[in-house]
Write an enzyme that holds these catalytic residues in place. Structure first.
Site, PDB file in Angstrom:
ATOM      1  N   SER A 167       0.803  -1.225   0.000  1.00  0.00           N
ATOM      2  CA  SER A 167       0.000   0.000   0.000  1.00  0.00           C
ATOM      3  C   SER A 167       0.834   1.272   0.000  1.00  0.00           C
ATOM      4  CB  SER A 167      -0.944   0.006   1.212  1.00  0.00           C
ATOM      5  OG  SER A 167      -0.200  -0.012   2.414  1.00  0.00           O
ATOM      6  N   LYS A 213      -6.662   3.724   8.555  1.00  0.00           N
ATOM      7  CA  LYS A 213      -5.682   4.690   8.052  1.00  0.00           C
ATOM      8  C   LYS A 213      -6.253   6.103   8.014  1.00  0.00           C
ATOM      9  CE  LYS A 213      -3.353   1.231   5.157  1.00  0.00           C
ATOM     10  NZ  LYS A 213      -3.018   0.817   3.772  1.00  0.00           N
TER      11      LYS A 213
END
Length: 797
Positions: free
Chosen positions: A679, A722
């Site tokens: 990611s 996140k």
């Protein structure tokens, strides 16, 4: 030196001065004895090596080869022979002296050999006399305790005075292994032979004495048990004569408890059989206690006891809202379960799994669910469990066997339908004792747990009424078959505003009560609480926040007790007096746009976090160095980003010599923390593009997404965690993959209010949003000057 026939003896050694009877059935051995009787009546008695010929255990082994004999044997003579009707013979042979066999060959019918007599070397001194007395004393003790020796050997032993004859007599009668006897036969020095014989006698005495002690203990135990049995029978007769009740009150009470437990038909048969066996046992026997404990488990398990569900949706909603702030998705799921139970009382609910970082309220939420349903709550901690028997129980054949944790939890709560929380299912492991996660497959399957069999109980027990709730910090360690049986509900970390509400409603009142201050003696202003959240804690949950609140109130309690103040008001201005200096700073506070630095978002088992990726360049040969304890996947993402930028250097305005005459060093700070995952792909590409284009990257913008070699941005996991971390860190803009659009639906209101979330599909969009225009005056970047007359165009599709 004469040449004589050799009679190999299996498992037998004939010592000099010793007469030994032999039973010979081999036709060749019988023929050999016939010829010897007709001649000199002398022969060589050979000793067959172990493993060379082991059958029969006694008697001649005529198939022995020359190399299968020990070098030293015995010169013997046939004293007497008796032929039997079946063709076999009984022979008495006497050992004359030791003889070293030489030139052993295979004759037509049997072995022949020359021999060299071995004369005995004897030095009559005090040492020899001491050894004689020692072996005589030792062998006398052996005669007393060895069952294979007769007492008449004492008289024979007393009549032997010569050291050589004494050693041979004892060696012949002692139960030694063949190699040991062959060793004694080969020793011509009498003193050394006595020393070795003393060692063998000491070993034999030790074995015999240990065996005698064991026999005495067994005899004593048998006598004690027999005595107790006789006394118990006499006591039974006395009670009968007196007309007293002879029933066992304890066992009758146990039988009554088992009957009241309303066991299943199969369990009833097993319990009745075990109870019948128990009545026939002695209470002092070890088996009695094992059987009694086993039946106690039957009596204490809630076979039919259930608690009535409280199907009141309004009351359940009130309890859930009272105990926990927000968590709308979880609360709605519980209310849906109650609604289905209202319409269909026999419906089987799914297994819930709360997934989230520590301190977000997973365990306490289970207690609130139990209260809302009107059920009892019990918890089973599975963290660190590596033995399958912890779940399924130990079999009764093992010493100290107990039921597994599941049945033990039901024993504690005394009901068959509690809310049972399986805490920390992701912390289980497997070893040589089995895999406990595999044992949970049956427990958490509504189609199988109706007949769950614990290894200790060994009869089916119905677990279908139990509402199982599992908790985990991460789904990665949980096997896929176990995940397939559970419905995952994710609890993301709290935002600062949510933490403020939780602290005001739950944490502060609880700690005011714990410290004994009360609301009338201490107060914490919202400004002080906001500073505690922002400057003293950095977590997804609220555990550390509660510890900070407790520490502040402890300081206030000290002031009150020391009479310095009757009441304490803690505000944002005087917070440092009670909490000390701030320990946490905003990750983006004080930062400015920099060349070669990009902000990324990361997922960890304890919640989301932000990370900074830094890049510098220097003179070199076009190599890229990766540091920061990166995993293989993250290193591959960096290589892919480097290749993509090199392929599109023209569109970015990057001179090709930047890839051939300079080296790039990419580093992810916090080098002591392992990092991996795809990611960070677009973040790495942004940091490298900022460095090579000399365009600063926005410091208030963070991003996450996997990058392909074609420049596509792929979806990633953990997006909610996140984004929550980005909101806590003070980021204003976040770039996320467009394919993660579905993950943006249930975000907290504060996250959507604080963050400008932009969805991107290609690296072109990422660089367009993340990079600022280049400085027209030129500047130093990573040690390489970029001139103003060099093309500095932005990234173009």
């Amino acid at each position: 030196m004469d040449r004589l026939p050799v009679l190999p003896l299996g498992q037998l050694v004939v010592f000099p001065h010793v007469v030994l009877p032999l039973a010979l059935t081999d036709p060749k051995a019988v023929q050999l004895i016939d010829e010897i009787i007709q001649g000199e009546k002398r022969l060589l008695l050979g000793v067959v090596k172990s493993g060379a010929g082991m059958e029969p255990p006694e008697g001649a082994v005529m198939a022995t080869l020359p190399d299968q004999l020990y070098d030293v044997g015995t010169l013997g003579a046939v004293v007497r022979m008796l032929k039997l009707g079946d063709g076999s013979v009984r022979v008495m042979v006497q050992g004359l002296e030791r003889a070293r066999l030489q030139g052993v060959v295979q004759g037509e019918r049997y072995l022949m050999a020359d021999y060299q007599p071995l004369s005995e070397n004897l030095l009559e001194d005090a040492r020899t006399e001491a050894l004689k007395r020692t072996v005589v004393a030792q062998f006398s003790r052996v005669i007393d305790i060895a069952p294979y020796l007769g007492a008449e050997l004492h008289e024979v032993l007393a009549g032997i005075t010569e050291a050589g004859k004494l050693s041979d007599f004892i060696a012949a009668n002692l139960d030694l292994a063949l190699p040991a006897k062959a060793e004694l036969l080969a020793v011509d020095d009498v003193t050394r032979r006595l020393e070795r014989l003393a060692e063998f006698l000491a070993q034999e005495l030790e074995v015999l004495e240990v065996g005698t002690q064991i026999q005495e203990k067994v005899k004593t135990r048998l006598e004690q048990n027999q005595r107790e049995y006789v006394l118990r029978e006499q006591l039974q007769v006395i009670r009968q004569e007196l007309g007293e009740d002879t029933g066992d009150d304890e066992l009758d009470e146990l039988a009554q408890r088992i009957e009241q437990a309303q066991l299943s038909p199969e369990a009833t048969k097993v319990a009745e059989r075990e109870l019948k066996r128990l009545r026939q046992m002695s209470p002092q026997s070890a088996e009695y206690k094992v059987a009694r404990t086993y039946l106690d488990v039957f009596a204490t398990l809630p076979w039919t006891k259930v608690s009535q569900d409280r199907l009141d949706l309004a009351a359940a909603r009130e309890i859930l809202d009272r105990d926990h702030y927000d968590l709308k998705t979880v609360k709605e799921r519980i209310l849906e379960y109650l609604a289905v139970r209202t319409l269909n009382p026999d419906a089987k609910g799914s297994i819930l799994c709360f997934v989230g970082p520590p301190g977000v309220g997973k365990t306490s939420l289970g207690q609130s669910i139990a209260e809302a349903l009107g059920r009892k709550f019990t918890r089973v901690s599975l963290g660190g469990v590596r033995d399958e028997a912890e779940v399924r129980g130990h079999r009764r054949t093992y010493v100290g066997a107990i039921p597994g944790r599941i049945l033990h939890a039901l024993q504690r709560c005394e009901t068959r339908n509690p809310v049972l929380m399986l805490d920390e299912v992701d912390k289980m492991g497997a070893d040589v004792r089995g895999d406990p996660t595999a044992a949970l497959l049956e427990v958490l399957d509504p189609a199988q747990n109706t007949t769950f069999v614990d290894h200790y109980l060994e009869v089916p027990f119905d677990l279908s009424g139990v509402m199982f709730i599992a908790t985990a910090n991460s789904l990665a360690p949980i096997p896929d078959p176990l995940l397939d049986r559970m419905e995952q509900l994710t609890l993301i970390g709290y935002t600062p505003a949510e933490k403020l509400q939780i602290a005001r409603r739950y944490l502060l009142p609880r700690q005011l009560k714990e410290t004994g201050l009360g609301a009338e003696r201490a107060a914490v202003a919202d400004g002080a609480m906001e500073r505690l959240i922002a400057e003293y804690t950095r977590e997804a949950g609220v555990r550390q926040l509660e510890r900070e609140v407790q520490g502040v109130l402890r300081k206030a309690a000290l002031e009150v007790v020391e009479k310095k103040a009757s009441g304490v008001k803690i505000t944002a201005k005087n917070l440092e007096k009670y909490a000390g200096q701030p320990r946490v700073q905003s990750e983006v506070a004080g930062r400015a746009p920099e060349v070669g630095v990009a902000t990324g978002l990361a997922w960890t088992p304890v919640g989301g976090d932000i990370m900074f990726i830094e890049a510098i360049r220097m003179a070199g040969k076009g190599q890229i160095t990766l540091t920061g304890q990166l995993g293989d996947v993250m290193k591959e993402s960096a290589q892919a980003a480097w290749s993509l930028l090199r392929a599109r250097a023209g569109a970015l305005g990057i001179p090709l010599e930047s890839f051939t005459q300079t080296d790039v060093h990419l580093h992810v700070p916090a080098g002591g923390v392992p990092k991996d995952g795809p990611s960070a792909g677009i973040t790495i590409a942004t940091a490298l593009a900022s460095l090579l284009c000399n365009r600063p990257s926005r410091h208030d913008l963070a991003m996450t997404g996997e990058l392909t070699l074609r420049g596509r941005v792929l979806p990633i996991g953990g997006l909610k965690e996140k984004l929550t971390a980005a909101a806590r860190a003070g980021v204003t803009t976040v770039l996320v993959p467009a394919r993660n659009k579905s993950d943006l639906v249930d975000l907290p209101d504060e996250v959507t209010r604080l963050l400008d979330i932009k969805q991107v599909e290609t690296i072109d969009e990422v660089l367009e949003l993340a990079l600022l225009p280049a400085d027209e005056r030129g500047r130093l970047s990573g040690g390489v000057r970029v001139h103003a007359d060099r093309p500095q165009s932005g990234f173009r599709p």
